[in-house]
Design a protein around this motif. Structure first.
Motif, PDB file in Angstrom:
ATOM      1  N   ILE A 422       4.245  -1.713  -3.707  1.00 38.69           N
ATOM      2  CA  ILE A 422       3.665  -1.682  -2.327  1.00 38.69           C
ATOM      3  C   ILE A 422       2.037  -1.647  -2.276  1.00 38.69           C
ATOM      4  CG2 ILE A 422       3.465   1.000  -2.339  1.00 38.69           C
ATOM      5  CD1 ILE A 422       4.961  -1.255   0.516  1.00 38.69           C
ATOM      6  N   LYS A 423       1.427  -1.200  -3.483  1.00 36.52           N
ATOM      7  CA  LYS A 423      -0.036  -1.369  -3.361  1.00 36.52           C
ATOM      8  C   LYS A 423      -0.670  -2.926  -3.456  1.00 36.52           C
ATOM      9  CE  LYS A 423      -0.515   2.951  -5.719  1.00 36.52           C
ATOM     10  NZ  LYS A 423      -0.806   3.743  -6.992  1.00 36.52           N
ATOM     11  N   TYR A 424       0.367  -3.797  -3.959  1.00 35.84           N
ATOM     12  CA  TYR A 424      -0.054  -5.313  -3.683  1.00 35.84           C
ATOM     13  C   TYR A 424       0.497  -5.767  -2.437  1.00 35.84           C
ATOM     14  CZ  TYR A 424      -1.470  -4.584  -8.722  1.00 35.84           C
ATOM     15  OH  TYR A 424      -2.150  -4.052  -9.652  1.00 35.84           O
ATOM     16  N   PHE A 425       0.638  -5.247  -1.506  1.00 33.11           N
ATOM     17  CA  PHE A 425       1.274  -5.710  -0.218  1.00 33.11           C
ATOM     18  C   PHE A 425       0.497  -6.892   0.147  1.00 33.11           C
ATOM     19  CE2 PHE A 425       1.628  -6.299   4.330  1.00 33.11           C
ATOM     20  CZ  PHE A 425       3.113  -6.095   4.479  1.00 33.11           C
ATOM     21  N   ARG A 426      -0.882  -7.144   0.036  1.00 36.22           N
ATOM     22  CA  ARG A 426      -1.741  -8.169   0.510  1.00 36.22           C
ATOM     23  C   ARG A 426      -1.944  -9.092  -0.751  1.00 36.22           C
ATOM     24  NH1 ARG A 426      -3.150  -7.098   5.476  1.00 36.22           N
ATOM     25  NH2 ARG A 426      -3.194  -4.885   6.164  1.00 36.22           N
ATOM     26  N   SER A 427      -1.609  -8.802  -1.855  1.00 29.88           N
ATOM     27  CA  SER A 427      -1.915  -9.719  -3.012  1.00 29.88           C
ATOM     28  C   SER A 427      -0.708  -9.762  -3.770  1.00 29.88           C
ATOM     29  CB  SER A 427      -3.166  -9.311  -3.685  1.00 29.88           C
ATOM     30  OG  SER A 427      -2.870  -7.952  -4.186  1.00 29.88           O
ATOM     31  N   ILE A 428       0.529 -10.084  -3.412  1.00 30.95           N
ATOM     32  CA  ILE A 428       1.612  -9.995  -3.864  1.00 30.95           C
ATOM     33  C   ILE A 428       1.628 -11.144  -5.059  1.00 30.95           C
ATOM     34  CG2 ILE A 428       4.270 -10.635  -3.660  1.00 30.95           C
ATOM     35  CD1 ILE A 428       4.055  -9.229  -0.770  1.00 30.95           C
ATOM     36  N   LEU A 429       1.269 -12.335  -4.871  1.00 33.03           N
ATOM     37  CA  LEU A 429       1.131 -13.531  -5.803  1.00 33.03           C
ATOM     38  C   LEU A 429       0.445 -13.127  -6.883  1.00 33.03           C
ATOM     39  CD1 LEU A 429       1.768 -16.373  -3.272  1.00 33.03           C
ATOM     40  CD2 LEU A 429       3.395 -14.888  -4.174  1.00 33.03           C
TER      41      LEU A 429
END
Length: 536
Positions: A422-429
């Motif tokens: 969830i912490k990588y919501f804006r940088s998922i890729l």
């Protein structure tokens, strides 16, 4: 003139005739001492009685003869100290049919003396009688009944009794007093203060015997008295259990079997039947969390924890919410704080954990907290590496394919999502290709039976798909395309999109490299990139 010398003429009172003579001489001696009016030779009854070396008649006979001649002694009657002195010298035998206390009290009343003053001065005799086992328990219990409303005296006598008997006698007296309702709301404070001090020092076996007698006695106590008895027993039980855990010299005595037996009694003999009592929580913790000293590895300890839970009373697990019973601190000795240790959990251990929880709500809660607390300690800044290794571990332990009944693995993945993804919501890729974890997350959206963050998972996947669309629409940063050249999580989203639809909705010209003239080609030494083929 030493009047007391005349009293030596009667050194032994053998019968009633001698006793009558004794009273005649006593009266004359007292009158003479009053006439002489010598403060050093003024006689008191105790002075006179002390001259008699032996009295062979009973206390009741002695007092009765005095009462028959009471008018002769109006000016110098027997008082409480005299009666106490006589009782001390002529105490009733244990074989007497009547309670000695009843006899003493009747004589006190016949002499028209104050009952309270009598009991105040009788205490030293009572203590001596308890030490020498002069009294029957039924007679002592009757004495406590007579003192029931005189709270200070009741407290004093109960203290004397408890200080001079063993715990077996003290416990039996407690049961006896409860049966006859001799303990009121005021007295119970003192009784409980003494019992909660004395009883906890007994052995486990002895206390088991006490609890057994309490259960039997409960059926013998009148219904209207039972609630008070249970309330008192509950306080003693709590004090006993808490002391066993507070002091190391006692705690080693308690085995898991002992704790199970005590827990059963503690709940049965309770006014609330509540597992959340501090004493019950201590017992539950030992039952569940105590492991054998030869369990050295984390896997062995973890199996032991869930093995203990498997043997625990399932009815309690269904009745009480685990989060209100099990504290995180209980799990400290079981937590895995290093990723390498987690990766050593082998297939056999994990299979045991997953196949033996039996959907027990406590097992599910404990596993959830164990995973959460362990991951919280394992996680550092290297999230990608941790996710990648756990993803690979799931394959090694043969839990790499989603199954809605695989509750423990679902909880593990859900915690990974909650604490990391969830912490990588804006940088998922930027995340690695954690295909197994992502397949679980995607499948978990349909699972509403557990505490799954379905809404957040949907948002996470939707955001990931948007990032994928941006990639194919060539709207992402150049650095991202370079990062995607390695094994990326983007592969996990491809099954969720219609690639032909995406490519068919954009201008094909976007995928062709711009035309350049010869001058530019000469300046740029690199070979010209080829157009992107979107037809295959």
């Amino acid at each position: 003139m030493d009047i007391s010398q005349y009293l030596l003429s009667i050194s032994t009172i053998e019968d009633l005739n001698t006793l009558n003579k004794f009273f005649v001489i006593s009266k004359l001696s007292i009158q003479a001492s009053q006439v002489i009016n010598d403060p050093h030779n003024r006689l008191q009854w105790i002075d006179i009685l002390s001259k008699v070396k032996e009295i062979k008649i009973s206390l009741e006979q002695f007092i009765q003869v005095y009462l028959n001649n009471q008018e002769a002694f109006i000016q110098f009657p027997f008082d409480t100290p005299v009666l106490i002195y006589l009782i001390n010298r002529m105490h009733s035998s244990k074989e007497a049919k009547e309670s000695p206390f009843r006899t003493f009290l009747r004589l006190n009343q016949n002499l028209k003396l104050n009952n309270n003053m009598f009991f105040v001065q009788f205490q030293s005799i009572f203590i001596n009688g308890i030490k020498n086992k002069w009294y029957e328990m039924k007679d002592i219990a009757e004495l406590f009944i007579s003192l029931r409303s005189q709270h200070q005296l009741f407290d004093q006598y109960f203290s004397h009794y408890s200080s001079n008997v063993n715990t077996d006698d003290l416990w039996d007296m407690f049961i006896k007093l409860c049966k006859i309702n001799a303990i009121d709301n005021v007295n119970q404070k003192h009784v409980i203060a003494i019992l909660t001090e004395k009883i906890p020092s007994t052995s486990v076996g002895t206390f088991h015997r006490y609890t057994k007698s309490a259960k039997i006695s409960l059926e013998e106590i009148k219904p209207e008295f039972r609630s008070r008895f249970i309330e008192l027993f509950e306080k003693i039980f709590d004090a006993y259990v808490i002391m066993q855990f507070d002091y190391s010299q006692y705690s080693y005595q308690l085995s898991r079997t002992d704790c199970k037996d005590l827990l059963e009694v503690g709940l049965e003999m309770s006014s609330t039947n509540c597992l959340e009592r501090s004493s019950c929580l201590l017992l539950v913790r030992k039952i569940l969390c105590e492991t054998e000293i030869y369990y050295k590895t984390d896997a062995q300890k973890l199996k032991s924890l869930f093995g203990n839970l498997k043997d625990f009373d399932e009815n309690l697990c269904q009745k009480y919410a685990a989060e209100k019973i099990i504290d995180d601190e209980w799990l400290n000795d079981f937590l895995i704080t290093n990723l390498e240790i987690w990766l050593k959990l082998d297939q056999e251990t994990y299979k045991y954990l997953c196949e033996n929880h039996q959907n027990n709500p406590w097992a599910i809660y404990i596993w959830s907290r164990f995973v959460h607390l362990s991951l919280s300690k394992i996680l550092n800044n290297n999230h990608a590496d941790i996710l990648f290794k756990i993803n690979d571990w799931m394959k090694k332990v043969k839990h790499h394919i989603y199954n809605p009944t695989d509750i423990f693995t679902i909880i593990l993945v859900n915690k990974l999502f909650e604490l990391v993804l969830i912490k990588y919501f804006r940088s998922i890729l930027l995340l690695p290709n954690i295909d197994i974890i992502m397949n679980f997350i995607i499948s978990m959206r349909e699972n509403t039976s557990r505490r799954i963050y379905v809404r957040q998972i949907n948002n996470f996947i939707s955001n990931g798909l948007e990032k994928v669309y941006e990639v194919f629409h060539l709207k992402s940063k150049c650095s991202l395309y370079r990062d995607l050249s390695t094994d990326s999580i983007i592969r996990c989203f491809l099954p969720l999109i219609d690639l032909h639809q995406i490519l068919g909705s954009v201008d094909p010209q976007q995928y062709k490299f711009p035309l350049t003239n010869a001058n530019i080609d000469g300046i740029v030494a690199l070979p010209k990139p080829k157009d992107i083929d979107i037809t295959n």
